[in-house]
Design an enzyme around this catalytic site. Structure first.
Site, mmCIF file in Angstrom:
data_model
loop_
_atom_site.group_PDB
_atom_site.id
_atom_site.type_symbol
_atom_site.label_atom_id
_atom_site.label_comp_id
_atom_site.label_asym_id
_atom_site.label_seq_id
_atom_site.Cartn_x
_atom_site.Cartn_y
_atom_site.Cartn_z
ATOM 1 N N ASP A 169 60.541 -19.299 42.396
ATOM 2 C CA ASP A 169 59.501 -18.301 42.678
ATOM 3 C C ASP A 169 58.400 -18.921 43.542
ATOM 4 O O ASP A 169 57.994 -18.365 44.566
ATOM 5 C CB ASP A 169 58.839 -17.800 41.375
ATOM 6 C CG ASP A 169 59.707 -16.929 40.524
ATOM 7 O OD1 ASP A 169 59.723 -15.713 40.745
ATOM 8 O OD2 ASP A 169 60.364 -17.461 39.603
ATOM 9 N N GLU A 214 52.893 -12.576 44.874
ATOM 10 C CA GLU A 214 52.934 -12.278 43.435
ATOM 11 C C GLU A 214 52.476 -13.462 42.586
ATOM 12 O O GLU A 214 51.802 -13.279 41.577
ATOM 13 C CB GLU A 214 54.351 -11.876 43.030
ATOM 14 C CG GLU A 214 54.459 -11.582 41.550
ATOM 15 C CD GLU A 214 55.858 -11.264 41.094
ATOM 16 O OE1 GLU A 214 55.973 -10.561 40.091
ATOM 17 O OE2 GLU A 214 56.824 -11.721 41.728
ATOM 18 N N ASP A 274 56.950 -10.434 47.093
ATOM 19 C CA ASP A 274 57.561 -10.781 45.803
ATOM 20 C C ASP A 274 58.705 -11.728 46.164
ATOM 21 O O ASP A 274 59.773 -11.299 46.594
ATOM 22 C CB ASP A 274 58.080 -9.546 45.075
ATOM 23 C CG ASP A 274 58.596 -9.878 43.674
ATOM 24 O OD1 ASP A 274 58.819 -11.080 43.382
ATOM 25 O OD2 ASP A 274 58.794 -8.947 42.876
ATOM 26 N N LEU A 316 60.734 -13.569 44.516
ATOM 27 C CA LEU A 316 61.954 -13.583 43.722
ATOM 28 C C LEU A 316 61.852 -12.406 42.748
ATOM 29 O O LEU A 316 61.326 -12.542 41.650
ATOM 30 C CB LEU A 316 62.101 -14.907 42.965
ATOM 31 C CG LEU A 316 63.477 -15.270 42.399
ATOM 32 C CD1 LEU A 316 63.472 -16.682 41.846
ATOM 33 C CD2 LEU A 316 64.031 -14.302 41.431
ATOM 34 N N ASP A 317 62.295 -11.260 43.181
ATOM 35 C CA ASP A 317 62.312 -10.096 42.300
ATOM 36 C C ASP A 317 63.577 -10.185 41.465
ATOM 37 O O ASP A 317 64.679 -10.232 42.004
ATOM 38 C CB ASP A 317 62.293 -8.800 43.112
ATOM 39 C CG ASP A 317 62.162 -7.583 42.227
ATOM 40 O OD1 ASP A 317 61.254 -7.576 41.372
ATOM 41 O OD2 ASP A 317 62.973 -6.653 42.369
ATOM 42 N N THR A 361 63.430 -12.415 38.384
ATOM 43 C CA THR A 361 63.404 -13.796 37.892
ATOM 44 C C THR A 361 64.223 -13.956 36.620
ATOM 45 O O THR A 361 64.962 -14.930 36.468
ATOM 46 C CB THR A 361 61.955 -14.274 37.669
ATOM 47 O OG1 THR A 361 61.246 -14.169 38.903
ATOM 48 C CG2 THR A 361 61.913 -15.716 37.186
#
Length: 184
Positions: free
Chosen positions: A46, A69, A114, A116-117, A119
């Protein structure tokens, strides 16, 4: 056209971030942290993907506002500088910006990241359920976006569009983008 230049950079940066996600997953060293709450996880992926995306977009579109994010990312480190990419997607630049968006200036843009949508799915090894999301707004309205799925069988599936235009292409290791087409 500021929007198309920025969208072109976002497409290329999303792909690079996807490679980071794949590499970290392959290493097995996810560095999972529970940020509190239900399914509110964070991984090394992330943070590193956001570091790459935001620092690259800060260089490419310095007048745009960029909101990531993840809160605890330092964009001033040597690692941040080493991740910067100046790549763009030439196919995006070959297309004309829709008339209603042509007057948008770089300083009007707000880019939402974002990195890493999905996670939780990522930590479970469900890479097909993970995306890199980059949204672009101007004057309080969504104007473009990129969805990159780094875990598909083609090592990434991308969808990107300014409002009124749609792109959908699959990649198989090539660095060439496929063309945009008008949505109906």
């Amino acid at each position: 056209m500021a929007l198309m230049r920025t969208l072109s950079s976002c497409v290329a940066v999303a792909e690079k971030a996807g490679a980071v996600l794949r590499d970290i997953m392959a290493s097995g060293n996810l560095g999972i942290v529970d940020k509190g709450g239900i399914n509110n996880l964070q991984t090394v992926a992330d943070k590193k993907a956001q570091l790459l995306i935001v620092t690259s977009l800060m260089k490419h579109s310095p007048k745009a506002t960029i909101i990531g994010e993840e809160d605890d990312v330092d964009y001033t480190t040597e690692e941040a500088r080493s991740l910067i990419t100046h790549d763009t997607c030439s196919d995006v630049l070959e297309h004309q910006c829709p008339d209603k968006l042509a007057s948008i200036r770089e300083e009007d843009l707000v880019i939402w990241v974002d990195p890493l949508d999905g996670t939780k799915e990522y930590t479970e090894g469900r890479k097909q359920d993970v995306t890199v999301l980059i949204g672009i707004a101007a004057h309080g309205e969504a104007v473009a976006g990129v969805i990159y799925q780094p875990g598909t069988k083609y090592r990434g599936r991308r969808q990107a569009a300014p409002c009124g235009v749609w792109s959908d292409w699959e990649r198989s290791g090539s660095t060439d983008c496929r063309s945009l087409r008008v949505a109906r």
